[in-house]
Each structure stands twice: as structure tokens, then as C-alpha cells.
Design an enzyme around this catalytic site. Structure first.
Site, PDB file in Angstrom:
ATOM      1  N   CYS A   1       0.738  -1.080  -0.033  1.00  0.00           N
ATOM      2  CA  CYS A   1      -0.015   0.102  -0.036  1.00  0.00           C
ATOM      3  C   CYS A   1       0.980   1.150  -0.048  1.00  0.00           C
ATOM      4  CB  CYS A   1      -1.028  -0.137   1.259  1.00  0.00           C
ATOM      5  SG  CYS A   1      -2.052   1.306   1.199  1.00  0.00           S
TER       6      CYS A   1
ATOM      7  N   HIS B   1      -9.056  -3.946  -1.313  1.00  0.00           N
ATOM      8  CA  HIS B   1      -8.098  -2.907  -0.937  1.00  0.00           C
ATOM      9  C   HIS B   1      -8.512  -1.590  -1.047  1.00  0.00           C
ATOM     10  CE1 HIS B   1      -3.822  -2.106   0.197  1.00  0.00           C
ATOM     11  NE2 HIS B   1      -4.220  -1.036  -0.358  1.00  0.00           N
ATOM     12  N   GLU B   2      -9.016  -1.191  -2.050  1.00  0.00           N
ATOM     13  CA  GLU B   2      -9.187   0.267  -2.235  1.00  0.00           C
ATOM     14  C   GLU B   2     -10.479   0.682  -1.518  1.00  0.00           C
ATOM     15  OE1 GLU B   2      -6.993   2.157  -3.194  1.00  0.00           O
ATOM     16  OE2 GLU B   2      -5.809   0.388  -3.901  1.00  0.00           O
TER      17      GLU B   2
ATOM     18  N   HIS C   1     -10.134   1.274   2.105  1.00  0.00           N
ATOM     19  CA  HIS C   1      -9.538   2.665   2.379  1.00  0.00           C
ATOM     20  C   HIS C   1     -10.670   3.696   2.588  1.00  0.00           C
ATOM     21  CE1 HIS C   1      -5.172   2.496   1.909  1.00  0.00           C
ATOM     22  NE2 HIS C   1      -5.334   1.976   0.709  1.00  0.00           N
TER      23      HIS C   1
END
Ligand code: NI
Length: 176
Positions: free
Chosen positions: A99, A141-142, A145
Site C-alpha cells: 500500500c 483493498h481500495e 480505504h
């Protein structure tokens, strides 16, 4: 314009992001251009707006040939706004992630293998896709965020977390 990327420890990475309410505006296009510049400069596979301190549900991702992910299948360049994920089945797989907010490190994370996602592009057009494997991993993953979740929080066994240069000696050191 390349923007500074916030690093883990910054409380802005732990917030729930707000939805985008206005599409196809000069401000939105300028933000996306900055995110693209920043991701390209750092060889990232994805970047979420909160990583540059912008509290909006906006992520970009995409992967052609990327030295940070030499074995990954290509993922189309995508701008995804106000995303909604639907998991398809219970199957998960483990893989190493990095990341841009956790530079120099990798961790092994379990992610759902198959999912459907829906959201909008910069102009407000609907994006609707069913994906698997690395593409599904990048999206998870995104989107994490946008929920204030960084991948180290998803590592089940912290023995599978470490410095890239130690875990993968001999591989080219990437910009992160
Ligand atoms: Ni990230």
C-alpha cells in the site's frame, strides 16, 4: 500534479469517506488527474482519495505491467465512485499486498475471490462488473480505504507482515 500520500498513523486514513454528490465537475476531474499522476509516480496499482487527504468515496486502480506486481493479471484503468460491493460466494484466497500508505512493506491478506461491484465513473455513468482474483483483490483493498481500513488490519497472522526488501530479496526495490 503529484500529491503527497498520507502514511499509516495519520488519522485521516481511518475515517469513513463521504459520498461524491456532483459528477463531471472541473474539481472532480482535477482531483482524478492528481490521483492518476500520484499513482503513476509511485507505481501503484490503486489509490483512494483519502490517501491524499480528500474525504470522498473515490478510488482509482488499474494495472498493465507493474514492477510492484510482476505476476498479476492486467486490470483495466478504472475510476470508481461511491462503490458498492457484493460478495459472490465464500471463497477467499491469500496473497501479498502493499500500500502506498504503508511504504516498504508487504503483508499477506485473505480476500474474497469473486465479487460484483457497482459505482459511477467521473461523469456519473454506472460501472457494473463481476470480477475475480487480483482485480477483486484490488477493489477490496481500495474500497477498504473508504471505510478507514488499511491492509495491515486484515492480516490474520502478523508473522506474514514485513519489509519488502527482506521478504523478497533480489526483487527490484519499487518506489514505495
Ligand atoms: Ni492502499
Amino acid at each position: 500534479m503529484i500529491r503527497p500520500v498520507l502514511k499509516m498513523g495519520d488519522p485521516r486514513l481511518l475515517q469513513i469517506a463521504a459520498p461524491v454528490t456532483a459528477f463531471d465537475t472541473p474539481e472532480l476531474h482535477a482531483l482524478i488527474a492528481d490521483m492518476r499522476d500520484t499513482m503513476a509516480a509511485l507505481n501503484g496499482a490503486g489509490l483512494a482519495a483519502p490517501q491524499i487527504g480528500v474525504d470522498l468515496q473515490l478510488v482509482i486502480f488499474g494495472l498493465q505491467a507493474n514492477p510492484r506486481y510482476p505476476d498479476a493479471a492486467p486490470v483495466p484503468d478504472t475510476v470508481l465512485i461511491n462503490p458498492e460491493l457484493t460478495l459472490l460466494g465464500e471463497q477467499m484466497d491469500d496473497a501479498w499486498e502493499g500500500c502506498l500508505s504503508v511504504p516498504g512493506m508487504r503483508g499477506r491478506v485473505s480476500r474474497y475471490t469473486h465479487l460484483h461491484y457497482r459505482g459511477f465513473d467521473a461523469c456519473g455513468q454506472i460501472i457494473d462488473r463481476t470480477v475475480s482474483g487480483f482485480h477483486a483483490r484490488v477493489v477490496q483493498h481500495e474500497v477498504d480505504h473508504l471505510l478507514g481500513i488499511l491492509y495491515p488490519m486484515r492480516i490474520a497472522d502478523l508473522r506474514n507482515f514485513g519489509f519488502t526488501e527482506v521478504l523478497f530479496p533480489g526483487q527490484p526495490i519499487s518506489a514505495d
